[in-house]
Design a protein around this motif. Structure first.
Motif, PDB file in Angstrom:
ATOM      1  N   ARG A 288      -5.190   8.713   6.505  1.00 51.68           N
ATOM      2  CA  ARG A 288      -4.027   8.236   5.765  1.00 51.68           C
ATOM      3  C   ARG A 288      -3.006   7.693   6.754  1.00 51.68           C
ATOM      4  O   ARG A 288      -2.595   8.411   7.666  1.00 51.68           O
ATOM      5  CB  ARG A 288      -3.426   9.369   4.938  1.00 51.68           C
ATOM      6  CG  ARG A 288      -2.273   8.929   4.056  1.00 51.68           C
ATOM      7  CD  ARG A 288      -1.804  10.033   3.130  1.00 51.68           C
ATOM      8  NE  ARG A 288      -1.356  11.213   3.848  1.00 51.68           N
ATOM      9  CZ  ARG A 288      -1.997  12.373   3.849  1.00 51.68           C
ATOM     10  NH1 ARG A 288      -3.122  12.501   3.184  1.00 51.68           N
ATOM     11  NH2 ARG A 288      -1.539  13.400   4.534  1.00 51.68           N
TER      12      ARG A 288
ATOM     13  N   ALA B 214      -8.037   8.280   2.030  1.00 52.68           N
ATOM     14  CA  ALA B 214      -6.816   9.043   2.252  1.00 52.68           C
ATOM     15  C   ALA B 214      -6.854  10.396   1.553  1.00 52.68           C
ATOM     16  O   ALA B 214      -6.331  11.394   2.070  1.00 52.68           O
ATOM     17  CB  ALA B 214      -5.606   8.240   1.770  1.00 52.68           C
TER      18      ALA B 214
ATOM     19  N   ARG C   1       0.817  -1.204   0.000  1.00 57.17           N
ATOM     20  CA  ARG C   1       0.000   0.000   0.000  1.00 57.17           C
ATOM     21  C   ARG C   1       0.855   1.261   0.000  1.00 57.17           C
ATOM     22  O   ARG C   1       0.495   2.256  -0.629  1.00 57.17           O
ATOM     23  CB  ARG C   1      -0.929   0.010   1.217  1.00 57.17           C
ATOM     24  CG  ARG C   1      -1.875  -1.171   1.277  1.00 57.17           C
ATOM     25  CD  ARG C   1      -2.892  -1.108   0.160  1.00 57.17           C
ATOM     26  NE  ARG C   1      -3.882  -2.172   0.312  1.00 57.17           N
ATOM     27  CZ  ARG C   1      -4.374  -2.869  -0.684  1.00 57.17           C
ATOM     28  NH1 ARG C   1      -3.977  -2.622  -1.909  1.00 57.17           N
ATOM     29  NH2 ARG C   1      -5.260  -3.804  -0.468  1.00 57.17           N
TER      30      ARG C   1
ATOM     31  N   TRP D 249       2.532   6.291   5.122  1.00 53.83           N
ATOM     32  CA  TRP D 249       2.350   6.650   3.708  1.00 53.83           C
ATOM     33  C   TRP D 249       3.037   7.969   3.380  1.00 53.83           C
ATOM     34  O   TRP D 249       3.397   8.216   2.233  1.00 53.83           O
ATOM     35  CB  TRP D 249       0.851   6.749   3.386  1.00 53.83           C
ATOM     36  CG  TRP D 249       0.200   5.424   3.212  1.00 53.83           C
ATOM     37  CD1 TRP D 249       0.669   4.213   3.643  1.00 53.83           C
ATOM     38  CD2 TRP D 249      -1.048   5.166   2.576  1.00 53.83           C
ATOM     39  NE1 TRP D 249      -0.209   3.217   3.318  1.00 53.83           N
ATOM     40  CE2 TRP D 249      -1.278   3.768   2.658  1.00 53.83           C
ATOM     41  CE3 TRP D 249      -1.997   5.953   1.952  1.00 53.83           C
ATOM     42  CZ2 TRP D 249      -2.406   3.162   2.133  1.00 53.83           C
ATOM     43  CZ3 TRP D 249      -3.128   5.357   1.423  1.00 53.83           C
ATOM     44  CH2 TRP D 249      -3.330   3.974   1.513  1.00 53.83           C
TER      45      TRP D 249
ATOM     46  N   LEU E  67      -7.652   4.654  -0.928  1.00 55.33           N
ATOM     47  CA  LEU E  67      -7.228   5.882  -1.601  1.00 55.33           C
ATOM     48  C   LEU E  67      -8.307   6.954  -1.481  1.00 55.33           C
ATOM     49  O   LEU E  67      -7.997   8.135  -1.266  1.00 55.33           O
ATOM     50  CB  LEU E  67      -6.935   5.585  -3.068  1.00 55.33           C
ATOM     51  CG  LEU E  67      -5.693   4.739  -3.353  1.00 55.33           C
ATOM     52  CD1 LEU E  67      -5.599   4.413  -4.839  1.00 55.33           C
ATOM     53  CD2 LEU E  67      -4.424   5.452  -2.893  1.00 55.33           C
TER      54      LEU E  67
ATOM     55  N   TRP F  19       0.519   4.121  -2.721  1.00 60.26           N
ATOM     56  CA  TRP F  19       0.203   5.507  -2.383  1.00 60.26           C
ATOM     57  C   TRP F  19       1.235   6.464  -2.978  1.00 60.26           C
ATOM     58  O   TRP F  19       0.902   7.525  -3.499  1.00 60.26           O
ATOM     59  CB  TRP F  19       0.136   5.682  -0.866  1.00 60.26           C
ATOM     60  CG  TRP F  19       0.127   7.119  -0.440  1.00 60.26           C
ATOM     61  CD1 TRP F  19       1.125   7.826   0.149  1.00 60.26           C
ATOM     62  CD2 TRP F  19      -0.946   8.062  -0.629  1.00 60.26           C
ATOM     63  NE1 TRP F  19       0.758   9.125   0.355  1.00 60.26           N
ATOM     64  CE2 TRP F  19      -0.516   9.297  -0.108  1.00 60.26           C
ATOM     65  CE3 TRP F  19      -2.213   7.971  -1.182  1.00 60.26           C
ATOM     66  CZ2 TRP F  19      -1.307  10.439  -0.128  1.00 60.26           C
ATOM     67  CZ3 TRP F  19      -3.017   9.102  -1.189  1.00 60.26           C
ATOM     68  CH2 TRP F  19      -2.559  10.311  -0.663  1.00 60.26           C
TER      69      TRP F  19
END
Length: 850
Positions: free
Chosen positions: A89, A82, A26, A93, A79, A30
């Motif tokens: 988020r 975030a 992930r 990330w 997504l 991101w």
């Protein structure tokens, strides 16, 4: 994911680690999104960016693709969260560093077949999300309001949004903002207050104001394509171009209100296949026409938009159009790679051994696997904790795209619903309360059950699967026979055809359902073929039926010559039973007639008529039409007298009377035909008869014709009938004959559309309408030019009597070498007098109005 270690990701103090994070990187994904979005924001902020440039390459799409069940939908949801809320988020990330950050508006749209998202819902979802701006988007809102009232007469948008769950998701601001936009435009045009809610009058006045470049609409005049979009037929095809108006409106926002939509299109594989791209074509237009929005696509396959080999299937193809989508996949692009960033990202490529390695060795805490052996066992086999009856039901429902308790129970061969009731409470069974069938199985679980070797002791043999498929197929047939309505018919066909094709089964109820499907002339898309085209993979009757119905559905969206090719390929397989073989021959004969191939059409119609099957009355009607095309009116009328309701006898008579200039008798026949269609519940025939009535009355009574044309447009709502739609637009030209200055422009646009559709049968009648216009004006030179074009269009002999009618209109003598040998029912002289009277009556009416 390949080439990146997960050590950093799982070296965090974050204890909210979830199982699906084990299979996907992930953080890397991101970073990919942040880098691509940063590049996009720089691009649209550059001085040379123009939202109305429809030729520049597009770099506003990012694709994540991989096998089913690997977590693409989870990624899409993460997504969305975030981008919407910073606190959602994960800390690891990192903070995005995009320049001069505007407001980012994520809009996630699930395209899965089980949810039932159609293109209208896609457009409404995007607009509803933008409602948070708190202001109307006048250019788009006026166009959308016009579309809605045309396609959904009598159905308030508010009710549609409430029923579909969109109002609950986004609030109820859109209808008010659309009404505000309409009222503001009406005020700018100085229209009376009572007109402010009448979308037809507002849009008509707006188009004229835009064409005249009036100062009162200068705020909208900057949208160079607005007038064209408002003039176009408000159908689904036009709707797919309206996103251009959204993009233009967003570009007009003040700097402090700038917003960039990030539209996440999930489960993209359910939009179609590599052969049937109708939905994909509409979605591609949204992406192309909104260059200031950013799109994140998740699906099982990479987008082929940059491939040269699909030119013609979609509007924009090739690496020059989509430089980021060309076939140079970069599974884990580096955020700093800038413009060279790969835009098609493969995810979820762990092997089974890799998964086990990470689950047992790499993901540890205090020396022990983070995920226990028990949990690993559950990931590898969903069936392990179900009762035998629940496992039995689970395997059965894997045969359905969607199901209810009755279908699940019957397909499993059980007499009680308790196992199905317990099963639908499991997390891998998803629920859509607005679907035709309420439940559907998670795609990954369904795929595993259908394709992976079952390790349990009570696993099914191939014969067990075949027996369950027979039960499921029969259960669908029972539901269709016991229910009613077009959605149920189409839903049962969409599920029944694949079952019959995959197992293979006798057609049984599918034959009756196929005839019910063609009776309404609505032509929804059905199942996707499992092969690449030209009936190459047709091995069973179910294969052939699927190809046949797909060809009939697609004929309203492609050239008639392509329809002939598709139907000929199905016929040549020899797999269709007699009744369905006749269906294919009949519709091929119709396509031949539309292409002007009368002899081929006559041969097919005679074949079907001689066999006396379900379509024999329609075939006899087709023979009457062919006689009329040749000018043999006595034979056409005699044939009409032998027809009944199935043969559309009243419409056939109307088709005979109007060429004689007897519009009273023709309009009456069409009205009776429309009434019969209403009594029998045949939507397509009702619309066609009404269109013909409007056409006949347009010659005789323009005022009455206006109402009849409006009714025809309403009856066409939801139908895809190209010839009938063209008839309505020709009727509007005839209604306006001798008055407006844009008739030739409208006719030229319609002529182009007719040519693209391959419905050449409509070309001569369009020319005849122009000839009527010129005759009313007394424009002798234009009449002569029109007659010359009619001679060219009727050179085959079909409709040659239109040349005679053109002479009658203009009170010209027929030349000695006139091509027509029309056999008029009461002779040439009365027919000439009736046509000339229509012209002089219109001319007198216009002079009186002055």
């Amino acid at each position: 994911m390949a080439g990146l270690d997960l050590r950093a990701l799982f070296g965090s103090n974050d204890r909210q680690l979830s199982a699906d994070e084990a299979f996907t990187n992930r953080q890397g994904q991101w970073q990919t999104v942040a880098a691509a979005l940063t590049e996009h924001l720089r691009h649209i902020a550059a001085p040379g960016f123009n939202v109305e440039d429809v030729e520049a390459p597009r770099r506003n799409v990012l694709v994540f693709y991989g096998v089913g069940g690997i977590g693409k939908s989870t990624l899409s949801r993460k997504l969305e969260a975030a981008l919407a809320k910073t606190e959602q988020r994960p800390a690891q990330w990192g903070e995005p560093t995009w320049p001069d950050r505007p407001s980012i508006l994520p809009v996630r749209i699930d395209l899965s077949r089980s949810v039932g998202t159609d293109f209208e819902r896609v457009i409404l979802t995007i607009r509803l999300a933008l409602a948070e701006l708190g202001r109307p988007l006048p250019a788009f809102d006026v166009a959308l309001r016009r579309y809605w009232e045309h396609q959904h007469p009598g159905e308030p948008l508010e009710e549609y949004l409430r029923r579909g769950g969109l109002a609950a998701r986004f609030g109820k601001a859109l209808p008010q903002q659309m009404q505000s936009a309409l009222s503001d435009v009406a005020q700018a045009l100085l229209l009376p207050g009572t007109v402010g809610s009448v979308v037809g009058q507002v849009t008509g006045s707006l188009v004229r104001a835009l064409r005249d470049r009036r100062q009162t609409v200068r705020a909208l005049a900057g949208c160079t394509r607005l007038a064209d979009l408002l003039e176009a037929e408000p159908d689904l095809d036009s709707l797919s171009y309206y996103p251009h108006l959204v993009a233009w409106e967003l570009a007009q926002l003040p700097a402090d209100e700038k917003i960039v939509p990030v539209i996440l299109l999930d489960t993209f594989e359910d939009t179609g296949d590599r052969t049937h791209r109708d939905f994909e074509r509409l979605l591609q237009r949204v992406v192309w026409l909104m260059p200031n929005a950013f799109f994140i696509v998740t699906g099982r396959s990479r987008l082929q938009w940059a491939d040269e080999g699909i030119q013609g299937q979609l509007d924009w193809t090739g690496p020059a159009a989509w430089p980021g989508l060309a076939a140079h996949d970069n599974p884990v692009p580096r955020p700093s790679s800038g413009a060279a960033l790969g835009r098609q990202i493969l995810i979820g490529d762990f092997s089974r051994e890799d998964c086990e390695n990470y689950l047992t060795r790499r993901l540890t805490r205090d020396g022990q696997p983070l995920i226990s052996e028990d949990l690993r066992s559950r990931i590898a086999g969903t069936l392990s904790d179900l009762t035998p009856e629940e496992r039995h039901v689970l395997r059965a429902i894997a045969l359905f795209d969607a199901f209810d308790l009755d279908l699940a129970t019957r397909a499993a061969g059980l007499t009680h619903q308790a196992p199905a009731l317990r099963l639908v409470e499991r997390p891998f069974v998803l629920e859509n309360p607005f679907g035709l069938w309420r439940y559907h199985l998670h795609a990954r679980i369904r795929s595993m059950l259908r394709t992976v070797q079952d390790p349990t002791d009570d696993r099914w043999s191939p014969d067990d699967w075949a027996a369950a498929a027979e039960r499921a197929f029969t259960a669908l047939g029972r539901q269709w026979a016991a229910g009613s309505g077009r959605p149920l018919l189409v839903g049962c066909l969409r599920q029944g055809l694949p079952l019959a094709r995959d197992f293979p089964l006798d057609l049984s109820w599918l034959t009756d359902a196929a005839f019910a499907y063609v009776s309404d002339s609505i032509w929804e898309p059905l199942v996707q073929p499992t092969h690449t085209g030209q009936a190459a993979g047709v091995h069973t009757a179910a294969d052939a039926l699927a190809e046949l119905l797909n060809a009939l559905a697609r004929r309203q969206h492609e050239h008639r010559s392509r329809t002939v090719q598709r139907l000929s390929a199905v016929i040549d397989t020899g797999q269709l039973p007699d009744e369905l073989h006749e269906m294919a021959v009949y519709y091929r004969a119709k396509a031949h007639r539309d292409l002007g191939r009368s002899e081929d059409s006559r041969h097919g119609m005679q074949y079907v008529a001689d066999r006396g099957g379900r379509l024999a009355p329609r075939a006899r009607r087709g023979l009457a039409h062919l006689a009329r095309l040749a000018g043999d009116f006595p034979t056409a009328l005699a044939t009409a007298d032998t027809l009944s309701w199935d043969g559309r006898h009243h419409r056939v008579r109307g088709d005979i009377w109007w060429p004689h200039g007897d519009m009273h008798q023709a309009a009456a026949a069409y009205e009776t035909a429309r009434t019969e269609a209403e009594e029998h519940g045949i939507a397509g025939e009702r619309a066609t008869s009404q269109a013909q009535r409007a056409f006949a009355l347009a010659f005789m009574s323009p005022d009455q014709a206006a109402d009849e044309i409006e009714l025809a447009e309403q009856l066409l709502t939801g139908l895809v009938l190209r010839v009938t739609s063209a008839t309505v637009r020709i009727a509007a030209l005839i209604r306006d004959a001798g008055t407006t200055q844009d008739i030739e422009d409208r006719a030229e646009l319609l002529r182009t559309e007719i040519g693209l559709a391959g419905v050449t049968v409509a070309e001569p009648i369009l020319e005849l309408a122009l000839c009527f216009h010129y005759a009313v004006l007394g424009a002798d030179h234009s009449v002569s030019a029109s007659i010359t074009r009619l001679n060219d269009l009727t050179r085959s002999g079909d409709y040659a009597y239109y040349v005679d009618i053109a002479h009658f209109m203009a009170d010209l003598s027929l030349p000695a070498d006139a091509p027509s040998r029309a056999q008029w029912l009461d002779g040439e002289r009365p027919t000439r007098q009736r046509w000339r009277a229509l012209v002089t009556t219109r001319r007198d009416r216009l002079h009186t109005a002055l």
